[in-house]
Design an enzyme around this catalytic site. Structure first.
Site, PDB file in Angstrom:
ATOM      1  N   HIS A   1       0.848  -1.193   0.000  1.00  0.00           N
ATOM      2  CA  HIS A   1       0.000   0.000   0.000  1.00  0.00           C
ATOM      3  C   HIS A   1       0.882   1.242   0.000  1.00  0.00           C
ATOM      4  O   HIS A   1       1.957   1.250   0.622  1.00  0.00           O
ATOM      5  CB  HIS A   1      -0.907  -0.003   1.229  1.00  0.00           C
ATOM      6  CG  HIS A   1      -1.954   1.058   1.216  1.00  0.00           C
ATOM      7  ND1 HIS A   1      -2.768   1.296   0.143  1.00  0.00           N
ATOM      8  CD2 HIS A   1      -2.331   1.965   2.181  1.00  0.00           C
ATOM      9  CE1 HIS A   1      -3.612   2.283   0.421  1.00  0.00           C
ATOM     10  NE2 HIS A   1      -3.355   2.706   1.663  1.00  0.00           N
TER      11      HIS A   1
ATOM     12  N   ASN B   1      -4.047   9.027   3.918  1.00  0.00           N
ATOM     13  CA  ASN B   1      -4.462   7.837   3.181  1.00  0.00           C
ATOM     14  C   ASN B   1      -5.387   8.257   2.032  1.00  0.00           C
ATOM     15  O   ASN B   1      -5.712   9.432   1.876  1.00  0.00           O
ATOM     16  CB  ASN B   1      -5.187   6.870   4.128  1.00  0.00           C
ATOM     17  CG  ASN B   1      -5.133   5.431   3.636  1.00  0.00           C
ATOM     18  OD1 ASN B   1      -4.648   5.155   2.533  1.00  0.00           O
ATOM     19  ND2 ASN B   1      -5.622   4.513   4.455  1.00  0.00           N
TER      20      ASN B   1
END
Length: 617
Positions: A255, A273
């Protein structure tokens, strides 16, 4: 008739089947919801037993399969990539940094662009764009710039990724020769340069303290950083706190996120994020140092612009000094806290701080510090006692924007004499006066006040009502020369040392003040970079250039020169040559140059209807 009956029966059967299927589907959905609820409740209980530093709950991505939230695939051998792409870190690790930093909340301003929600396995593109957008805001010193760059464009055009994953670091290299546009606009940007802050091929994985130090320094020098991390299944249910993973699962980096800050007191990173604002702390998360491999692959970026229009409307950069405010008394060998704020200037810019006495340079306090709004200066004992020191702060941008503080006192005597109970405010000590002037000041109580000039017959008695007083003096009745004005309480029991003030002045009525202001703009001409090239019809004036220069010829001392554009103040200068560097200006304007002399009198020169063409370079 039979056909109608058959059709009606078929319709009824389809409706029954549809109702049955809908009920089955609804049952499945309810089972999934109950299962998810059980998972989150179990996680909450587990975190409570572990005395965890973070909390879990339903988020905007709790019901999405984890694999659809990720999307980092490494398409390159990064040890080999160092030599091919020449992107190894060039960071010097020499900055002196504070204990905490957060570009998401820096001095009350958010220099990061809004949180977005990724589409499929595109975290790699969102992390790259989030890093670039934050860097743009910082470079322009404008937290509200927030260019909405297109992640979709990168996903569809970059050869190093797609909707099922991608390589953000190869994407940075691709963006050195390919620009990314706004979602809706003409602005485009590309990568000027990028490099590793930490990297597996050159950093020891076990040396976490070295990695943490490197990342903190890079956050201070470059702003937000691109990073990669491993995501466990519990992470999608994160609702706040300092994240740690407590169970054992295999680790693989999968990620991409943006590191925007740190906190040394509680030892965590602040990260952005791409799962929307309904996840975590409004789309952000805090994570403990050393967790989930987040320090292993961190990169900085610098951007350049590939657009035909400016990225934000032209505006003048400015700096305001908050401390010293003026009038303070500082002791030698003690600290003076210098504070300032800037507008339109990057917090990443370098700042020079100097000490002046009135308009005379004394020495450089620091040749280089970061534009973080504060510097602690230990006042050296070698400085002479004086009441007219000033701080000059210069931001080393291309204009070298600067400003001065008001005057303050530096003394080596920790027990200065008490302030007088009477104070003459005007005229100032050693000032030159002419004509009718006002002698004014402050005092205590409501006692009668005596004001007089030594060695003359002139004296006045006034009765004070309040703290301020004023009395006129016609200097034409006196010969030119030096005089001493005294103000004291008449018949006061207070001692004369604390109940009297005096100033020395010079009366000059014979010599008229002459101030001549000339500029590099000749009216009625085409002026190109300070030269009048051709006379224009109809008394038109055109100025092409990047700065307005004023030359002041006067028989008195000049305190300052103020520049106005359309009657709006732009700049104050204190030294010859007096210069005002223009921002990007195009159109017809009025220019006013105002001169303040040592007597407090203003003289000005105004140029009307000047057509200005300036690139601001």
């Amino acid at each position: 008739m039979r056909i109608k009956i058959i059709v009606t029966l078929l319709t009824i059967i389809l409706l029954l089947l549809s109702t049955t299927l809908s009920a089955v589907e609804s049952k499945k959905i309810n089972l999934v919801k109950r299962s998810l609820s059980n998972i989150i409740q179990s996680l909450e209980k587990f975190l409570e037993r572990e005395n965890a530093t973070w909390t879990a709950g339903f988020t905007s991505v709790s019901n999405i399969p984890l694999k659809e939230l990720l999307g980092l695939s490494f398409l390159s051998d990064y040890a080999k990539f160092d030599s091919e792409g020449n992107t190894a870190s060039n960071y010097s690790y020499t900055l002196s940094i504070q204990k905490e930093l957060d570009w998401h909340n820096y001095n009350g301003k958010d220099y990061m662009s809004p949180v977005k929600r990724q589409n499929g396995g595109t975290c790699w593109a969102y992390a790259v764009v989030g890093t670039i957008e934050g860097r743009l805001n910082l470079e322009y010193g404008n937290p509200n710039l927030d260019k909405d760059l297109s992640e979709t464009y990168i996903v569809n055009h970059c050869p190093y990724g797609g909707y099922n994953g991608g390589d953000p670091y190869r994407t940075l290299e691709w963006l050195k020769s390919n620009s990314v546009p706004e979602e809706n606009g003409v602005f485009r940007t590309k990568i000027k340069n990028w490099g590793w802050v930490t990297h597996d091929s050159s950093f020891n994985n076990n040396n976490i303290n070295y990695k943490v130090s490197a990342i903190k320094n890079a956050l201070n020098e470059y702003g937000p950083l691109l990073a990669a991390m491993y995501v466990y299944s519990d992470f999608q249910h994160y609702t706040g706190g300092i994240y740690q993973h407590y169970e054992s699962e295999p680790k693989t980096v999968n990620h991409a996120v943006v590191i925007v800050g740190y906190n040394d007191y509680q030892r965590y990173w602040v990260c952005k994020n791409s799962w929307g604002t309904g996840w975590g702390e409004h789309g952000y998360f805090r994570i403990k140092y050393g967790e989930v491999n987040i320090e292993d692959l961190v990169a900085w970026v610098k951007v350049q612009h590939d657009n035909i229009l400016p990225p934000n409307p032209p505006h003048s950069a400015s700096i305001t000094i908050l401390s010293p405010k003026g009038g303070e008394t500082y002791l030698t060998n003690q600290n003076c806290e210098i504070k300032w704020v800037t507008d339109g200037i990057s917090p990443l810019a370098n700042v020079k701080i100097e000490l002046y006495q009135v308009n005379k340079y004394v020495y450089t306090i620091t040749p280089l510090t970061r534009n973080d709004g504060g510097y602690s200066w230990n006042i050296p004992s070698t400085l002479a006692d004086s009441s007219n020191y000033r701080i000059k702060v210069t931001v080393m941008n291309f204009k070298q924007t600067c400003n001065y503080s008001n005057s303050f006192i530096i003394t080596s005597n920790p027990y200065p004499p008490p302030k007088p109970l009477i104070k003459i405010i005007s005229p100032k000590e050693r000032s030159i006066v002419r004509g009718i002037i006002n002698i004014s000041g402050t005092s205590i109580g409501n006692l009668p006040l005596k004001v007089y000039m030594i060695n003359t017959q002139w004296n006045k008695i006034i009765y004070i009502h309040g703290k301020k007083w004023s009395i006129p003096l016609d200097t034409i009745k006196f010969n030119d020369g030096e005089y001493t004005i005294v103000a004291e309480l008449a018949g006061s029991p207070v001692s004369t040392m604390t109940a009297k003030d005096m100033v020395n002045i010079t009366i000059k009525n014979d010599n008229n003040v002459e101030i001549n202001i000339t500029t590099n703009i000749k009216e009625g001409y085409l002026n190109v970079f300070g030269k009048a090239l051709a006379q224009l019809n109809g008394n038109k004036t055109v100025f092409i250039g990047n700065k307005i220069v004023a030359v002041v010829d006067a028989n008195v001392s000049i305190k300052q020169v103020n520049f106005y554009l359309d009657n709006k103040p732009q700049l104050t200068d204190y030294e010859q040559p007096y210069e005002y560097h223009l921002s990007r200006v195009l159109g017809r304007h009025s220019i006013k140059i105002e001169v303040l002399d040592e007597n407090g009198d203003y003289t000005f020169k105004e140029l009307r209807n000047v057509f200005i063409i300036s690139t601001g370079l």
